[in-house]
Design a protein around this motif. Structure first.
Motif, mmCIF file in Angstrom:
data_model
loop_
_atom_site.group_PDB
_atom_site.id
_atom_site.type_symbol
_atom_site.label_atom_id
_atom_site.label_comp_id
_atom_site.label_asym_id
_atom_site.label_seq_id
_atom_site.Cartn_x
_atom_site.Cartn_y
_atom_site.Cartn_z
ATOM 1 N N MET A 1 0.989 -1.348 0.049
ATOM 2 C CA MET A 1 0.031 -0.068 -0.012
ATOM 3 C C MET A 1 1.111 1.104 0.164
ATOM 4 O O MET A 1 1.852 1.160 0.772
ATOM 5 C CB MET A 1 -0.920 -0.042 1.302
ATOM 6 N N ASN A 2 0.655 2.136 -0.792
ATOM 7 C CA ASN A 2 1.352 3.507 -0.874
ATOM 8 C C ASN A 2 0.444 4.398 -0.376
ATOM 9 O O ASN A 2 0.340 5.562 -1.085
ATOM 10 C CB ASN A 2 1.758 3.774 -2.557
ATOM 11 N N ARG A 3 0.099 4.498 0.810
ATOM 12 C CA ARG A 3 -0.592 5.639 1.532
ATOM 13 C C ARG A 3 0.295 5.996 3.043
ATOM 14 O O ARG A 3 0.649 4.830 3.634
ATOM 15 C CB ARG A 3 -1.989 5.403 1.877
ATOM 16 N N PHE A 4 0.060 7.017 3.282
ATOM 17 C CA PHE A 4 0.612 7.553 4.755
ATOM 18 C C PHE A 4 -0.459 7.996 5.736
ATOM 19 O O PHE A 4 -1.421 8.273 4.861
ATOM 20 C CB PHE A 4 1.734 8.409 4.464
ATOM 21 N N PHE A 5 -0.291 8.102 6.876
ATOM 22 C CA PHE A 5 -1.309 8.653 7.559
ATOM 23 C C PHE A 5 -0.395 9.594 8.389
ATOM 24 O O PHE A 5 0.730 9.757 8.826
ATOM 25 C CB PHE A 5 -1.508 7.740 8.767
ATOM 26 N N GLY A 6 -1.182 10.970 8.073
ATOM 27 C CA GLY A 6 -0.425 12.223 8.653
ATOM 28 C C GLY A 6 -1.083 12.696 10.011
ATOM 29 O O GLY A 6 -2.662 12.665 9.841
ATOM 30 N N TYR A 7 -0.839 13.096 10.847
ATOM 31 C CA TYR A 7 -1.382 13.464 12.162
ATOM 32 C C TYR A 7 -0.824 14.923 12.846
ATOM 33 O O TYR A 7 -1.545 15.145 13.873
ATOM 34 C CB TYR A 7 -0.968 12.523 13.294
ATOM 35 N N GLY A 8 -0.242 15.585 11.796
ATOM 36 C CA GLY A 8 0.355 16.905 12.318
ATOM 37 C C GLY A 8 0.116 17.993 11.214
ATOM 38 O O GLY A 8 -0.861 18.001 10.502
ATOM 39 N N SER A 9 1.420 18.387 10.519
ATOM 40 C CA SER A 9 1.177 19.281 9.553
ATOM 41 C C SER A 9 0.668 18.780 8.234
ATOM 42 O O SER A 9 0.366 19.366 7.573
ATOM 43 C CB SER A 9 2.653 20.060 9.353
ATOM 44 N N LEU A 10 0.921 17.328 8.153
ATOM 45 C CA LEU A 10 0.372 16.847 6.970
ATOM 46 C C LEU A 10 -1.063 16.871 6.972
ATOM 47 O O LEU A 10 -1.604 16.624 5.747
ATOM 48 C CB LEU A 10 0.804 15.237 6.844
ATOM 49 N N VAL A 11 -1.996 16.696 7.927
ATOM 50 C CA VAL A 11 -3.178 17.246 7.885
ATOM 51 C C VAL A 11 -3.669 18.332 7.328
ATOM 52 O O VAL A 11 -4.868 18.517 6.377
ATOM 53 C CB VAL A 11 -3.672 17.184 9.441
ATOM 54 N N ASN A 12 -2.844 19.387 7.106
ATOM 55 C CA ASN A 12 -3.154 20.573 6.289
ATOM 56 C C ASN A 12 -2.649 20.580 4.869
ATOM 57 O O ASN A 12 -1.564 20.312 4.429
ATOM 58 C CB ASN A 12 -2.136 21.788 7.042
ATOM 59 N N ARG A 13 -3.798 20.342 4.151
ATOM 60 C CA ARG A 13 -3.651 20.251 2.553
ATOM 61 C C ARG A 13 -2.650 21.377 1.842
ATOM 62 O O ARG A 13 -2.182 21.247 0.895
ATOM 63 C CB ARG A 13 -5.077 20.161 1.957
ATOM 64 N N ARG A 14 -2.692 22.610 2.379
ATOM 65 C CA ARG A 14 -1.910 23.515 1.950
ATOM 66 C C ARG A 14 -0.359 23.499 1.981
ATOM 67 O O ARG A 14 0.268 24.018 1.737
ATOM 68 C CB ARG A 14 -2.198 24.801 2.577
ATOM 69 N N THR A 15 0.054 22.312 2.824
ATOM 70 C CA THR A 15 1.523 22.010 3.131
ATOM 71 C C THR A 15 2.018 20.944 2.050
ATOM 72 O O THR A 15 3.136 20.552 2.351
ATOM 73 C CB THR A 15 1.834 21.566 4.483
#
Length: 176
Positions: A1-15
């Protein structure tokens, strides 16, 4: 699987521009501010905690090309979760102890909260604060001259939500 879980700045789509971003909750993890000698500011990380769960997002890594994300998350280790999604985190002894507690950059926190507000609303922001440890660290107010490389401009309403939640948990942003 090529997915990651983001729980900090990766939650912000603008980054970032990773596709197919969806809200997700993982069990067995909690967030914490980690202090390492690598930089002068605290890192947000996930730590194993069987009694906790955290909200965040999952997104695709196109073509399984992890190089750019690995570069962005260079201080972290990429670990597969039970569903094959990968999470970046800093194991407790990975970088050795910091000589002192490093400040949390308000510009970094602003980015994280802006993402949680967009994805999960005000309730999700409160849950972020409640499922994160380490709020006893000093908070460096660098909003006017951001140090965080992916800093975003927040509206006055968004800034107020950050500030209200900091006050609610007893943390205070100090002038830089």
């Amino acid at each position: 699987m090529n997915r990651f879980f983001g729980y900090g700045s990766l939650v912000n789509r603008r980054t970032h521009a990773y596709p197919n971003l969806t809200r997700h909750t993982v069990t067995g993890w909690r967030r914490a501010w980690r202090h390492t000698p690598l930089q002068e500011a605290a890192f947000l990380t996930a730590v194993p905690d069987t009694a906790s769960e955290i909200d965040g997002v999952t997104a695709d890594v196109p073509g399984g090309d992890w190089a750019a994300l690995d570069l962005r998350e260079a201080a972290y280790v990429r670990t597969p979760l039970s569903d094959g999604t990968r999470i970046y985190h800093i194991p407790e002894k990975m970088h050795g102890p910091a000589p002192r507690t490093h400040p949390i950059l308000l510009s970094y926190l602003d980015v994280v909260v802006q993402g949680f507000l967009t994805e999960f609303g005000a309730t999700g922001v409160a849950r972020f604060f409640d499922t994160t440890d380490g709020w006893d660290a000093p908070i460096r107010n660098d909003r006017d001259v951001p140090i965080y490389p992916r800093a975003q401009t927040l509206s006055l309403e968004e800034q107020a939500i950050v500030d209200e939640n900091l006050a609610r948990i007893g943390a205070i942003a100090r002038v830089s």
